[in-house]
Design a protein around this motif. Sequence first.
Motif, PDB file in Angstrom:
ATOM      1  N   LEU A   1      12.083  -8.708  -1.217  1.00  0.00           N
ATOM      2  CA  LEU A   1      12.337  -9.949  -2.718  1.00  0.00           C
ATOM      3  C   LEU A   1      13.762  -9.676  -3.519  1.00  0.00           C
ATOM      4  O   LEU A   1      13.858  -8.823  -3.929  1.00  0.00           O
ATOM      5  N   GLU A   2      14.581 -10.851  -3.551  1.00  0.00           N
ATOM      6  CA  GLU A   2      15.176 -10.702  -4.621  1.00  0.00           C
ATOM      7  C   GLU A   2      15.279 -11.745  -5.638  1.00  0.00           C
ATOM      8  O   GLU A   2      15.282 -12.863  -5.371  1.00  0.00           O
ATOM      9  N   LEU A   3      15.483 -10.953  -6.692  1.00  0.00           N
ATOM     10  CA  LEU A   3      14.853 -11.870  -7.772  1.00  0.00           C
ATOM     11  C   LEU A   3      16.199 -11.579  -8.889  1.00  0.00           C
ATOM     12  O   LEU A   3      16.888 -11.179  -9.014  1.00  0.00           O
ATOM     13  N   ALA A   4      16.536 -12.994  -9.973  1.00  0.00           N
ATOM     14  CA  ALA A   4      17.157 -13.197 -10.433  1.00  0.00           C
ATOM     15  C   ALA A   4      17.406 -11.877 -11.594  1.00  0.00           C
ATOM     16  O   ALA A   4      18.286 -11.500 -12.353  1.00  0.00           O
ATOM     17  N   ALA A   5      16.068 -11.682 -12.021  1.00  0.00           N
ATOM     18  CA  ALA A   5      15.826 -10.521 -13.515  1.00  0.00           C
ATOM     19  C   ALA A   5      14.853  -9.675 -13.103  1.00  0.00           C
ATOM     20  O   ALA A   5      13.605 -10.420 -12.474  1.00  0.00           O
ATOM     21  N   LEU A   6      14.264  -8.989 -13.513  1.00  0.00           N
ATOM     22  CA  LEU A   6      13.130  -8.574 -13.107  1.00  0.00           C
ATOM     23  C   LEU A   6      11.633  -9.175 -13.511  1.00  0.00           C
ATOM     24  O   LEU A   6      11.872  -9.549 -15.124  1.00  0.00           O
ATOM     25  N   PRO A   7      10.250  -9.360 -13.286  1.00  0.00           N
ATOM     26  CA  PRO A   7       9.598  -9.642 -13.488  1.00  0.00           C
ATOM     27  C   PRO A   7       8.420  -8.775 -14.583  1.00  0.00           C
ATOM     28  O   PRO A   7       8.985  -7.659 -14.228  1.00  0.00           O
ATOM     29  N   SER A   8       7.604  -9.787 -15.389  1.00  0.00           N
ATOM     30  CA  SER A   8       6.864  -9.018 -15.583  1.00  0.00           C
ATOM     31  C   SER A   8       5.880  -7.725 -15.317  1.00  0.00           C
ATOM     32  O   SER A   8       5.392  -8.252 -14.224  1.00  0.00           O
ATOM     33  N   THR A   9       5.593  -7.010 -15.760  1.00  0.00           N
ATOM     34  CA  THR A   9       4.651  -5.953 -15.399  1.00  0.00           C
ATOM     35  C   THR A   9       3.488  -6.412 -15.050  1.00  0.00           C
ATOM     36  O   THR A   9       2.638  -6.409 -13.302  1.00  0.00           O
ATOM     37  N   ALA A  10       2.686  -7.977 -15.630  1.00  0.00           N
ATOM     38  CA  ALA A  10       1.757  -8.205 -15.185  1.00  0.00           C
ATOM     39  C   ALA A  10       1.893  -8.857 -13.598  1.00  0.00           C
ATOM     40  O   ALA A  10       1.489  -8.604 -13.404  1.00  0.00           O
ATOM     41  N   TRP A  11       3.032  -9.342 -13.547  1.00  0.00           N
ATOM     42  CA  TRP A  11       3.438 -10.245 -12.495  1.00  0.00           C
ATOM     43  C   TRP A  11       3.249  -8.926 -11.422  1.00  0.00           C
ATOM     44  O   TRP A  11       2.932  -9.573 -10.262  1.00  0.00           O
ATOM     45  N   LEU A  12       3.964  -8.129 -11.600  1.00  0.00           N
ATOM     46  CA  LEU A  12       4.099  -6.857 -10.361  1.00  0.00           C
ATOM     47  C   LEU A  12       3.236  -6.458 -10.389  1.00  0.00           C
ATOM     48  O   LEU A  12       2.819  -6.391  -8.973  1.00  0.00           O
ATOM     49  N   LEU A  13       1.635  -5.938 -11.456  1.00  0.00           N
ATOM     50  CA  LEU A  13       0.280  -6.047 -10.676  1.00  0.00           C
ATOM     51  C   LEU A  13      -0.140  -7.148 -10.107  1.00  0.00           C
ATOM     52  O   LEU A  13      -0.673  -7.001  -8.852  1.00  0.00           O
ATOM     53  N   ALA A  14      -0.212  -8.476 -10.495  1.00  0.00           N
ATOM     54  CA  ALA A  14      -0.758  -9.038  -9.601  1.00  0.00           C
ATOM     55  C   ALA A  14      -0.101  -8.866  -8.158  1.00  0.00           C
ATOM     56  O   ALA A  14      -1.039  -9.556  -7.283  1.00  0.00           O
ATOM     57  N   LEU A  15       1.410  -8.823  -7.571  1.00  0.00           N
ATOM     58  CA  LEU A  15       1.684  -9.347  -6.636  1.00  0.00           C
ATOM     59  C   LEU A  15       0.925  -8.219  -5.862  1.00  0.00           C
ATOM     60  O   LEU A  15       0.600  -7.990  -4.846  1.00  0.00           O
ATOM     61  N   GLU A  16       0.923  -6.599  -6.265  1.00  0.00           N
ATOM     62  CA  GLU A  16       0.786  -5.635  -5.799  1.00  0.00           C
ATOM     63  C   GLU A  16      -0.874  -5.977  -5.090  1.00  0.00           C
ATOM     64  O   GLU A  16      -1.260  -5.827  -4.159  1.00  0.00           O
ATOM     65  N   GLN A  17      -1.677  -7.098  -5.740  1.00  0.00           N
ATOM     66  CA  GLN A  17      -3.315  -6.321  -5.664  1.00  0.00           C
ATOM     67  C   GLN A  17      -2.865  -7.621  -4.812  1.00  0.00           C
ATOM     68  O   GLN A  17      -3.677  -7.806  -3.838  1.00  0.00           O
ATOM     69  N   ALA A  18      -2.556  -8.663  -5.070  1.00  0.00           N
ATOM     70  CA  ALA A  18      -1.999 -10.039  -4.022  1.00  0.00           C
ATOM     71  C   ALA A  18      -1.985  -9.054  -2.526  1.00  0.00           C
ATOM     72  O   ALA A  18      -2.893  -9.655  -0.901  1.00  0.00           O
ATOM     73  N   HIS A  19      -0.784  -8.813  -2.255  1.00  0.00           N
ATOM     74  CA  HIS A  19      -0.250  -8.328  -1.418  1.00  0.00           C
ATOM     75  C   HIS A  19      -1.720  -6.921  -0.762  1.00  0.00           C
ATOM     76  O   HIS A  19      -1.790  -6.862   0.039  1.00  0.00           O
ATOM     77  N   ALA A  20      -2.064  -5.577  -1.255  1.00  0.00           N
ATOM     78  CA  ALA A  20      -3.516  -5.064  -0.916  1.00  0.00           C
ATOM     79  C   ALA A  20      -4.373  -6.286  -0.289  1.00  0.00           C
ATOM     80  O   ALA A  20      -4.710  -5.409   0.796  1.00  0.00           O
ATOM     81  N   GLY A  21      -4.498  -6.969  -1.007  1.00  0.00           N
ATOM     82  CA  GLY A  21      -5.622  -8.053  -0.637  1.00  0.00           C
ATOM     83  C   GLY A  21      -5.541  -8.269   0.838  1.00  0.00           C
ATOM     84  O   GLY A  21      -6.072  -8.464   1.282  1.00  0.00           O
ATOM     85  N   ALA A  22      -4.002  -9.043   1.097  1.00  0.00           N
ATOM     86  CA  ALA A  22      -3.785  -9.651   2.599  1.00  0.00           C
ATOM     87  C   ALA A  22      -4.210  -8.636   3.372  1.00  0.00           C
ATOM     88  O   ALA A  22      -3.897  -8.902   4.587  1.00  0.00           O
ATOM     89  N   ARG A  23      -3.971  -7.443   3.404  1.00  0.00           N
ATOM     90  CA  ARG A  23      -3.715  -6.591   4.274  1.00  0.00           C
ATOM     91  C   ARG A  23      -5.637  -5.968   5.312  1.00  0.00           C
ATOM     92  O   ARG A  23      -6.096  -6.555   4.270  1.00  0.00           O
TER      93      ARG A  23
END
Length: 109
Positions: A87-109
């Motif tokens: 993922l290429e982003l214009a800026a570093l997202p918030s830690t809450a967003w990163l945590l939600a992304l990780e949890q969603a990604h882990a749930g998709a496996r």
Amino acid sequence: MEGDTEFWTSHVEACRREGTAASVYARQHGLTLASLYYWRRKLKLAAAVGDGGNGAANKFVALRVVDATAVAATSQCTLVLRSGLRLELAALPSTAWLLALEQAHAGAR
């Protein structure tokens, strides 16, 4: 009443404050251990996402797929997930967003 978020929030917090085992707390208060674990996890996820449990984490986000060479010049932040997704982003997202992304990604496996 047992399905009420406020009811379970008070029990989850009381169990944490008392420092007793969840099984002991559930037995003392006439709760099922499975329900206590379910609500503890549900409330923890809601707090991590920061939406207070209103489902904001379940909304779709529009994505635009572009050639990687075009993005490299403008990107300020690159996230590479365990799956290899980049993922290429214009800026570093918030830690809450990163945590939600990780949890969603882990749930998709």
